[in-house]
Enzyme design. Structure first.
Site, PDB file in Angstrom:
ATOM      1  N   CYS A 115      37.756 -46.585 -19.329  1.00 35.80           N
ATOM      2  CA  CYS A 115      39.152 -47.579 -19.425  1.00 35.80           C
ATOM      3  C   CYS A 115      39.615 -47.521 -20.946  1.00 35.80           C
ATOM      4  CB  CYS A 115      39.075 -48.616 -18.866  1.00 35.80           C
ATOM      5  SG  CYS A 115      39.040 -48.613 -17.211  1.00 35.80           S
ATOM      6  N   GLN A 162      33.325 -53.570 -19.005  1.00 38.97           N
ATOM      7  CA  GLN A 162      32.875 -52.837 -20.234  1.00 38.97           C
ATOM      8  C   GLN A 162      33.381 -51.422 -20.212  1.00 38.97           C
ATOM      9  OE1 GLN A 162      32.739 -53.700 -23.457  1.00 38.97           O
ATOM     10  NE2 GLN A 162      33.295 -55.917 -23.133  1.00 38.97           N
ATOM     11  N   SER A 163      34.048 -50.847 -19.331  1.00 44.46           N
ATOM     12  CA  SER A 163      34.203 -49.519 -18.921  1.00 44.46           C
ATOM     13  C   SER A 163      34.759 -48.628 -20.307  1.00 44.46           C
ATOM     14  CB  SER A 163      35.422 -49.178 -17.815  1.00 44.46           C
ATOM     15  OG  SER A 163      35.641 -47.988 -17.921  1.00 44.46           O
ATOM     16  N   ASN A 164      33.772 -47.802 -20.691  1.00 46.02           N
ATOM     17  CA  ASN A 164      34.236 -46.911 -21.721  1.00 46.02           C
ATOM     18  C   ASN A 164      35.341 -45.873 -21.258  1.00 46.02           C
ATOM     19  OD1 ASN A 164      31.604 -47.465 -23.259  1.00 46.02           O
ATOM     20  ND2 ASN A 164      30.649 -46.559 -21.917  1.00 46.02           N
TER      21      ASN A 164
END
Length: 464
Positions: A152, A148-150
């Site tokens: 990326c 859930q990388s912001n």
């Protein structure tokens, strides 16, 4: 959009350097401070060394030569260009948190409002990183992060805005690594904008490392005739650090144009990859702001970030020894099994050493681990939203704010009478990954009670 399980194979030849390619862009970007929104400010006059302004709105997605703040002009290298990707400046307003120590004020810097698809603290770093990618003639970008990388998600959106393909490597559990990752939160946006998603297990990530993983993908794309540009975890390298050096100039000028004569004593922010706190602490120490930066670590231990920030400072020839300006208790001085036990017991491990000339204090607030939340942490996010209307993300600002409030409760004298600026770094989409955990505590709904005898009038109560 491609999404598949990634099989790691050995490197077959050294990586190549992409030669720079000149590209023509309209070099227009107004000062980010043409409208400086501190909520009690009335003056709109730009002061300091801000660049000339242009009509608001036409600078978005344009590239212009970059001029650093005068107090950062000795740093090296200075970026040549910057893209306008964020809606800046972001507002500052008083945050009416309950149960603060006596005469303590907390103000909120709303970097969560730097955009919608492209939002949060990562945008500031990407303004410099994407300008460099374009200058090097890249036709695609590669980056890496958690499932859930912001960062990326922000990179995927920024790349598409600039007509670049985006390849992202996402870390997930070994149980889920061979399955479709779904469309929750950041994943939905990434896949909507056509990012190519490669999945890797947490164990593979820990064994191989982010640098090698991105280099493997870079080599593959080079062999296919592509021109990839690699952006590190969180956009946190020396170039990305300029994003929050520039943010300090923004804050400095917001204070100068305001009418409240505010002087912040402290800046509080979450720390996940290190670039944001490197820029904030360096910029604060060089500028007139001169506030102490309190960084709440949400993943690696403070000792790691102490060394990592030093590397970013060295990469800018900052001539700053972080051991002189940062005083951090070495996490390795505490038995790691004991740290693990405390984490599992849902305690925030505070690692603080007082020093009068420090600009950075690390506080460990990771709890059970990166992106893993306790019921207490999610309850805090819910209570803050209900009390103040400010929605915190569960991975970064939620943990940092919770850690700050716990420290204030345990050490009120340390915070009494101080004016604190909390940096909200965004990440709202990450809340959608916590729906199941939070559902039981969000029961404030009901079926509207209507009397069956209420008469209906024709023409009233239709859909529109």
């Amino acid at each position: 959009m491609l999404c598949h399980r990634w099989t790691v194979r050995p490197l077959t030849h050294p990586l190549f350097t992409i030669p720079p390619v000149n590209k023509s862009f309209c070099p227009i970007r107004p000062s980010s401070l043409s409208h400086s929104p501190i909520m009690d400010a009335s003056s709109k006059t730009v002061v300091g060394d801000a660049p000339p302004t242009q009509p608001l709105g036409f600078d978005f997605l344009t590239r212009k030569p970059y001029v650093p703040p005068h107090w950062a002009s000795h740093l090296n290298p200075i970026p040549s260009h910057v893209f306008s990707l964020g809606h800046l400046p972001t507002p500052i307003h008083k945050w009416k948190l309950p149960n603060l120590p006596n005469n303590t004020e907390v103000w909120l810097k709303r970097d969560d409002l730097s955009g919608m698809q492209l939002s949060g603290n990562k945008v500031r770093k990407l303004e410099f990183l994407m300008a460099d990618a374009v200058a090097q003639g890249a036709d695609c970008v590669i980056t890496i992060g958690g499932i859930q990388s912001n960062h990326c998600r922000a990179t995927a959106v920024a790349a598409k805005y600039l007509n670049l393909d985006c390849y992202i490597i996402l870390r997930t559990s070994k149980v889920l690594v061979d399955q479709d990752p779904g469309l929750t939160g950041n994943l939905l946006v990434e896949r909507l904008v056509g990012a190519h998603v490669d999945l890797i297990s947490k164990e593979e990530y820990a064994k191989i490392g982010s640098v090698t993983l991105t280099n493997i993908l870079k080599e593959k794309l080079l062999n296919e005739g592509r021109r990839p540009y690699v952006i590190p975890v969180g956009g946190s390298n020396s170039l990305g650090t300029w994003g929050y050096i520039e943010a300090i100039r923004e804050i400095e000028q917001q204070l100068q144009t305001g009418t409240g004569h505010i002087k912040f004593d402290d800046i509080v922010v979450a720390c996940g990859s290190g670039g944001t706190i490197a820029g904030l602490s360096l910029g604060s120490s060089l500028s007139t702001l001169d506030a102490k930066v309190h960084a709440f670590s949400v993943c690696d231990d403070p000792d790691y970030f102490y060394e990592f920030v030093q590397g970013l400072l060295d990469g800018l020839d900052a001539d700053v020894d972080s051991r002189d300006i940062v005083n951090i208790q070495n996490a390795h001085m505490i038995e790691r099994n004991f740290i693990y036990f405390l984490n599992q017991a849902e305690d925030a491990i505070q690692l603080i050493i007082k020093r009068s000339n420090r600009i950075l204090i690390f506080l460990q607030a990771k709890g059970l681990g990166y992106a893993i939340n306790t019921s207490e942490e999610l309850k805090f996010v819910r209570e803050v939203a209900a009390a103040t209307g400010v929605v915190l993300d569960p991975v970064y600002s939620g943990k940092a704010a919770s850690g700050m409030m716990k420290d204030m409760a345990e050490n009120p004298k340390k915070w009494e009478g101080r004016k604190i600026l909390f940096i909200h770094t965004g990440g709202l989409l990450g809340l959608y990954d916590k729906v199941e955990q939070m559902a039981a505590s969000l029961g404030n709904w009901r079926r509207m009670d209507l009397d069956e005898e209420i008469p209906r009038t024709d023409g009233i109560g239709k859909m529109f």
